[in-house]
Design a protein around this motif. Structure first.
Motif, PDB file in Angstrom:
ATOM      1  N   GLU B 339       0.665  -1.561  -0.111  1.00 20.96           N
ATOM      2  CA  GLU B 339       0.004   0.409   0.044  1.00 20.96           C
ATOM      3  C   GLU B 339       0.716   1.076  -0.053  1.00 20.96           C
ATOM      4  OE1 GLU B 339      -3.198   0.179  -0.623  1.00 20.96           O
ATOM      5  OE2 GLU B 339      -3.288  -2.565  -0.161  1.00 20.96           O
ATOM      6  N   GLN B 340       1.751   1.114   1.262  1.00 28.60           N
ATOM      7  CA  GLN B 340       3.181   1.979   0.659  1.00 28.60           C
ATOM      8  C   GLN B 340       3.875   2.556  -0.301  1.00 28.60           C
ATOM      9  OE1 GLN B 340       5.553   1.956   3.785  1.00 28.60           O
ATOM     10  NE2 GLN B 340       5.318   3.702   5.166  1.00 28.60           N
ATOM     11  N   PHE B 342       2.054   1.399  -3.485  1.00 26.15           N
ATOM     12  CA  PHE B 342       1.285   2.080  -4.192  1.00 26.15           C
ATOM     13  C   PHE B 342       1.231   3.505  -4.506  1.00 26.15           C
ATOM     14  CE2 PHE B 342      -3.404   2.535  -5.716  1.00 26.15           C
ATOM     15  CZ  PHE B 342      -3.137   2.217  -6.759  1.00 26.15           C
ATOM     16  N   TYR B 343       1.250   4.047  -3.187  1.00 22.44           N
ATOM     17  CA  TYR B 343       0.676   5.655  -2.597  1.00 22.44           C
ATOM     18  C   TYR B 343       1.855   5.952  -3.285  1.00 22.44           C
ATOM     19  CZ  TYR B 343      -0.464   9.737  -0.642  1.00 22.44           C
ATOM     20  OH  TYR B 343      -1.075  10.766  -0.400  1.00 22.44           O
ATOM     21  N   LEU B 344       2.833   5.575  -3.023  1.00 23.61           N
ATOM     22  CA  LEU B 344       4.381   6.589  -3.650  1.00 23.61           C
ATOM     23  C   LEU B 344       3.922   6.551  -4.865  1.00 23.61           C
ATOM     24  CD1 LEU B 344       6.560   6.132  -0.900  1.00 23.61           C
ATOM     25  CD2 LEU B 344       5.514   8.222  -1.207  1.00 23.61           C
ATOM     26  N   GLN B 345       3.775   5.183  -5.846  1.00 20.27           N
ATOM     27  CA  GLN B 345       4.287   5.197  -7.851  1.00 20.27           C
ATOM     28  C   GLN B 345       3.001   6.270  -8.247  1.00 20.27           C
ATOM     29  OE1 GLN B 345       4.990   0.653  -7.884  1.00 20.27           O
ATOM     30  NE2 GLN B 345       6.131   1.388  -8.992  1.00 20.27           N
ATOM     31  N   ALA B 346       2.000   5.671  -7.101  1.00 21.17           N
ATOM     32  CA  ALA B 346       0.977   6.655  -8.007  1.00 21.17           C
ATOM     33  C   ALA B 346       1.170   8.103  -8.015  1.00 21.17           C
ATOM     34  CB  ALA B 346      -0.287   6.270  -6.979  1.00 21.17           C
ATOM     35  N   ARG B 347       2.560   8.886  -7.573  1.00 25.09           N
ATOM     36  CA  ARG B 347       1.984   9.479  -7.790  1.00 25.09           C
ATOM     37  C   ARG B 347       3.877  10.237  -7.884  1.00 25.09           C
ATOM     38  NH1 ARG B 347      -1.861   9.498  -6.043  1.00 25.09           N
ATOM     39  NH2 ARG B 347      -2.398  10.682  -3.708  1.00 25.09           N
ATOM     40  N   GLY B 348       4.042   9.399  -9.116  1.00 24.89           N
ATOM     41  CA  GLY B 348       4.742   9.232 -10.284  1.00 24.89           C
ATOM     42  C   GLY B 348       6.083   8.773 -10.110  1.00 24.89           C
ATOM     43  N   ILE B 349       6.450   8.349  -8.087  1.00 20.14           N
ATOM     44  CA  ILE B 349       7.667   8.055  -8.288  1.00 20.14           C
ATOM     45  C   ILE B 349       8.238   6.727  -7.803  1.00 20.14           C
ATOM     46  CG2 ILE B 349       9.110   7.817  -6.025  1.00 20.14           C
ATOM     47  CD1 ILE B 349       6.865  10.011  -4.132  1.00 20.14           C
ATOM     48  N   PRO B 350       9.720   6.487  -9.077  1.00 22.68           N
ATOM     49  CA  PRO B 350       9.805   4.632  -9.583  1.00 22.68           C
ATOM     50  C   PRO B 350      10.032   4.285  -8.349  1.00 22.68           C
ATOM     51  CG  PRO B 350      10.718   6.300 -10.721  1.00 22.68           C
ATOM     52  CD  PRO B 350      10.518   7.700  -9.707  1.00 22.68           C
ATOM     53  N   GLU B 351       9.478   2.634  -7.956  1.00 24.18           N
ATOM     54  CA  GLU B 351      10.137   1.913  -7.002  1.00 24.18           C
ATOM     55  C   GLU B 351      11.104   2.221  -5.895  1.00 24.18           C
ATOM     56  OE1 GLU B 351       9.005  -2.326  -7.527  1.00 24.18           O
ATOM     57  OE2 GLU B 351       9.909  -3.103  -5.692  1.00 24.18           O
ATOM     58  N   GLU B 353      13.178   4.672  -5.659  1.00 24.93           N
ATOM     59  CA  GLU B 353      13.219   5.955  -5.160  1.00 24.93           C
ATOM     60  C   GLU B 353      12.089   5.985  -3.928  1.00 24.93           C
ATOM     61  OE1 GLU B 353      13.037  10.599  -6.380  1.00 24.93           O
ATOM     62  OE2 GLU B 353      13.267   9.042  -7.941  1.00 24.93           O
ATOM     63  N   LEU B 357      13.255   6.653   0.161  1.00 25.73           N
ATOM     64  CA  LEU B 357      11.937   7.650   0.645  1.00 25.73           C
ATOM     65  C   LEU B 357      11.963   7.268   1.964  1.00 25.73           C
ATOM     66  CD1 LEU B 357      11.502  10.803  -0.628  1.00 25.73           C
ATOM     67  CD2 LEU B 357       9.279   9.887  -0.739  1.00 25.73           C
ATOM     68  N   VAL B 358      11.236   6.037   1.484  1.00 21.87           N
ATOM     69  CA  VAL B 358      10.830   5.657   3.540  1.00 21.87           C
ATOM     70  C   VAL B 358      11.793   5.234   4.131  1.00 21.87           C
ATOM     71  CG1 VAL B 358       9.339   3.248   4.045  1.00 21.87           C
ATOM     72  CG2 VAL B 358       8.839   4.531   1.834  1.00 21.87           C
TER      73      VAL B 358
END
Lengths: 256, 400
Positions: B339-340, B342-351, B353, B357-358
């Motif tokens: 889920e985490q 997915f949330y970040l990727q759904a903001r355009g951020i590649p896996e 990265e 970030l996390v």
């Protein structure tokens, strides 16, 4: 004109008992500048449509197509879809501990536009957008969604939509759990985005309440994984009066 | 899935413990001794070994450890005195007794010790670095003593690299009014097996910041014990670890509040990735009857980045007096989940990265607490290197 086009989309979800079909042939075309509302009872598959379009790994597209401006969305990774111009305002935004809102917004904006935003103008832009959504400036230093109230989470989703300027936005029950004030603020944000850009919006909701603030051009009633009826905003008024009973009566297979 | 305990205001209800097995009696009753006979080779079922891979630690349980497997190099601040001394030096063995088998084998086998002394009232102008490099697989004992004489101030960094099989003692003596930071970095190459007993003793108004960083090595087990001997002492214990496939990283702390008016803070955070990655954190805090006005809090957090990794976390707080300023602990183990991502990727951020970030976010505050810029920068670089590996865990590609 850019369009988000969904053709005969079938989607299933993995369960312990094997794949379970949820969407059973969805057809929908959204052009830039249009606002479409999808309404329907719980369990009809509305949120599955939102998640599947964004590429959530839990869902498998078994047949059909979804294209954004002619490009096949379904072969793209989740982040590629976002960079292609699709935005999903989530029903349950996820906490990211230790990552500040400011850092998150900048990282996402950089990823989406392919270059880092200019420091000075970006700072102003974020500040202005937060003001519009009545968000305290201190918000920028908090960890993403951590300890946010339901209303704060939804404002943060709309903040992102305004800043990232997607071509199409899916709002997945953005209205649920909001009090009247928060609903108004969030709706104003959506309407601002509509005025400022040529965004196409797919608004998923269980209730008609939000449609008093955001006027849909089209209303689709979603039942048992597909669209059961379509019309203009007058259809929402009728649903307000009659509820979903009529559709449920005809269709006993709807699960909660 | 997140497992959490949070007892921010624990009460004086005697033994206060979480864990699958209740520890045997009070931590105060645990045998400590300089004698090999008193602490025999464990069978692995003992409380202090129950999470450990006893088979992989066997070489360090033996009484006949050598001394040639690691080299020691010191680069000291100009104000600091460095000596190599024989084992009969009277300054050795003053910071408590060994509390487990590897601590007692280390004590009995070392021939020479390195003593780093910060003379009284001296303020070290730069970081003092002690580098222990593994040069052979021969099971080896080593001994380091860091002495901060009264009202001195210094930062001492112990680095462990190369590959070796090492039972180590690190004695830390912080005299009255001294402020000492000790950082121990375990960044061994593959194959290393390391057991290290840190024993710290604090004088009146003494402050110790004790930092443990574990990245590399097959098995690393660090057991920092802290003892307050006079009022006004303060210890801040910070730990950061990152375990990969088949690595075992264990940190067992014991803070002994034997006197009044002392403060302890423990913050350990770890990330795990790959199958067979195993971390253990045990935090024992004992507030003895005499230790009125004690203020203590300990926290452990773990971030599991992939399937097949296991984090054990056991905080134990024993309180023998009701007259305390504060006592609490918190432990949580969470997953970097779909889920985490997915949330970040759904903001355009590649896996990759998104993971960066996390994980950076997870460690950010902790790294900031270390307060030694050189160490902070190295840690950030090491975390980046670990994350490169994490991508190979995801994609199945071999590590570079």
């Amino acid at each position: 004109m850019p369009t988000l086009e969904i053709r005969d989309l079938h989607v299933s979800v993995e369960t312990k008992e094997g794949p379970k079909p949820i969407l059973r042939g969805v057809d929908l075309t959204i052009a830039s500048g249009e606002t479409h509302a999808i309404m329907g009872p719980n369990g009809s598959g509305k949120s599955t449509l939102a998640s599947a379009l964004a590429g959530h790994p839990k869902y498998t597209v078994t047949s059909g197509t979804a294209t954004l401006d002619g490009e096949d969305l379904l072969t793209m990774t989740v982040d590629q879809r976002a960079r292609a111009g699709l935005f999903l305002a989530m029903q349950y935004p996820v906490e990211v501990s230790g990552v500040s809102v400011a850092n998150f917004l900048r990282t996402a904006k950089t990823a989406i536009s392919g270059e880092a935003p200019k420091l000075r103008t970006w700072g102003k832009e974020v500040k202005g957008a937060m003001e519009n959504l009545r968000m305290d400036p201190a918000f920028a230093e908090r960890s993403v969604n951590e300890g946010f109230s339901g209303g704060e989470k939804k404002r943060h989703e709309i903040l992102q939509m305004e800043l990232f300027k997607p071509r199409f936005a899916i709002l997945d029950e953005t209205d649920s759990g909001l009090d009247v004030d928060a609903l108004r603020v969030v709706s104003e944000g959506v309407n601002r985005a509509k005025e400022e850009t040529d965004i196409g919006i797919l608004l998923i909701t269980h209730y008609t309440r939000i449609l008093r603030y955001i006027k849909p051009d089209f209303v689709h009633v979603f039942v048992d994984g597909k669209i059961a009826e379509e019309g203009g905003s007058e259809l929402a008024d009728r649903l307000e009066e009659e509820g979903y009973d009529k559709y449920l009566g005809a269709n006993k297979t709807v699960s909660a | 899935m997140t497992l959490t305990t949070d007892h921010t205001r624990a009460v004086a209800d005697g033994a206060h413990t979480h864990g699958a097995v209740k520890p045997q009696g009070s931590r105060a009753e645990r045998r400590t001794s300089f004698s090999l006979e008193d602490i025999p080779i464990p069978n692995g079922r003992e409380e202090e070994w129950r999470f450990s891979p006893a088979d992989r630690l066997q070489p360090l349980f033996q009484a006949d450890l050598g001394t040639s497997g690691v080299t020691v190099e010191v680069s000291a601040a100009p104000e600091v005195v460095v000596e190599t001394v024989a084992r009969d030096d009277a300054r050795l063995g003053t910071a408590g007794k060994p509390g487990d088998r590897t601590a007692v084998t280390a004590w009995n086998a070392f021939e020479q010790a390195t003593i780093v002394t910060i003379p009284k009232e001296a303020v070290a102008s730069e970081v003092t670095s002690v580098r222990l490099t593994g040069v052979s697989k021969d099971a080896t004992a080593a001994h380091v003593l860091v002495r901060a004489e009264r009202h001195s101030e210094a930062v001492v960094v112990l680095d462990h690299d190369g590959s070796g099989t090492l039972a180590e003692t690190v004695e830390i003596v912080v005299e009255d009014g001294a402020h000492l930071t000790v950082v121990s970095v375990q960044d061994w190459a593959a194959g290393a097996v390391h057991a290290s007993s840190h024993r710290a003793r604090l004088g009146r108004d003494a402050k110790l910041k004790h930092v443990v960083v574990t990245f590399g090595g097959d098995v690393v087990r660090v057991t920092p014990d802290t003892e307050f001997t006079a009022t006004g002492g303060e210890v801040e214990m910070v730990g950061l670890y990152f375990a990969d496939t088949d690595q075992h990283q264990e940190h067992r702390l014991f803070v002994d509040h034997a006197v009044p008016d002392c403060k302890s803070r423990v913050t350990y955070k770890g990330a795990l990735q790959g199958s067979g990655a195993h971390t253990v954190w045990v935090g024992d805090v004992l507030i003895r009857a005499a230790a009125e006005n004690t203020d203590t809090y300990e926290l452990n957090r773990n971030l599991v980045l992939s399937d097949g990794a296991r984090a054990d976390s056991v905080p134990n707080l024993e309180i023998e007096t009701g007259e305390i300023a504060g006592a609490g602990h918190a432990s949580a183990t969470g997953r970097f989940d779909d889920e985490q991502l997915f949330y970040l990727q759904a903001r355009g951020i590649p896996e990759i990265e998104a993971r960066r970030l996390v994980v950076r976010g997870f460690f950010a505050e902790l790294i900031h607490e270390i307060g030694v810029p050189e160490v902070e920068e190295r840690l950030l670089a090491s975390i980046e290197a670990e994350l490169e590996k994490s991508m190979s865990v995801i994609t199945g590609a071999p590590t570079a």
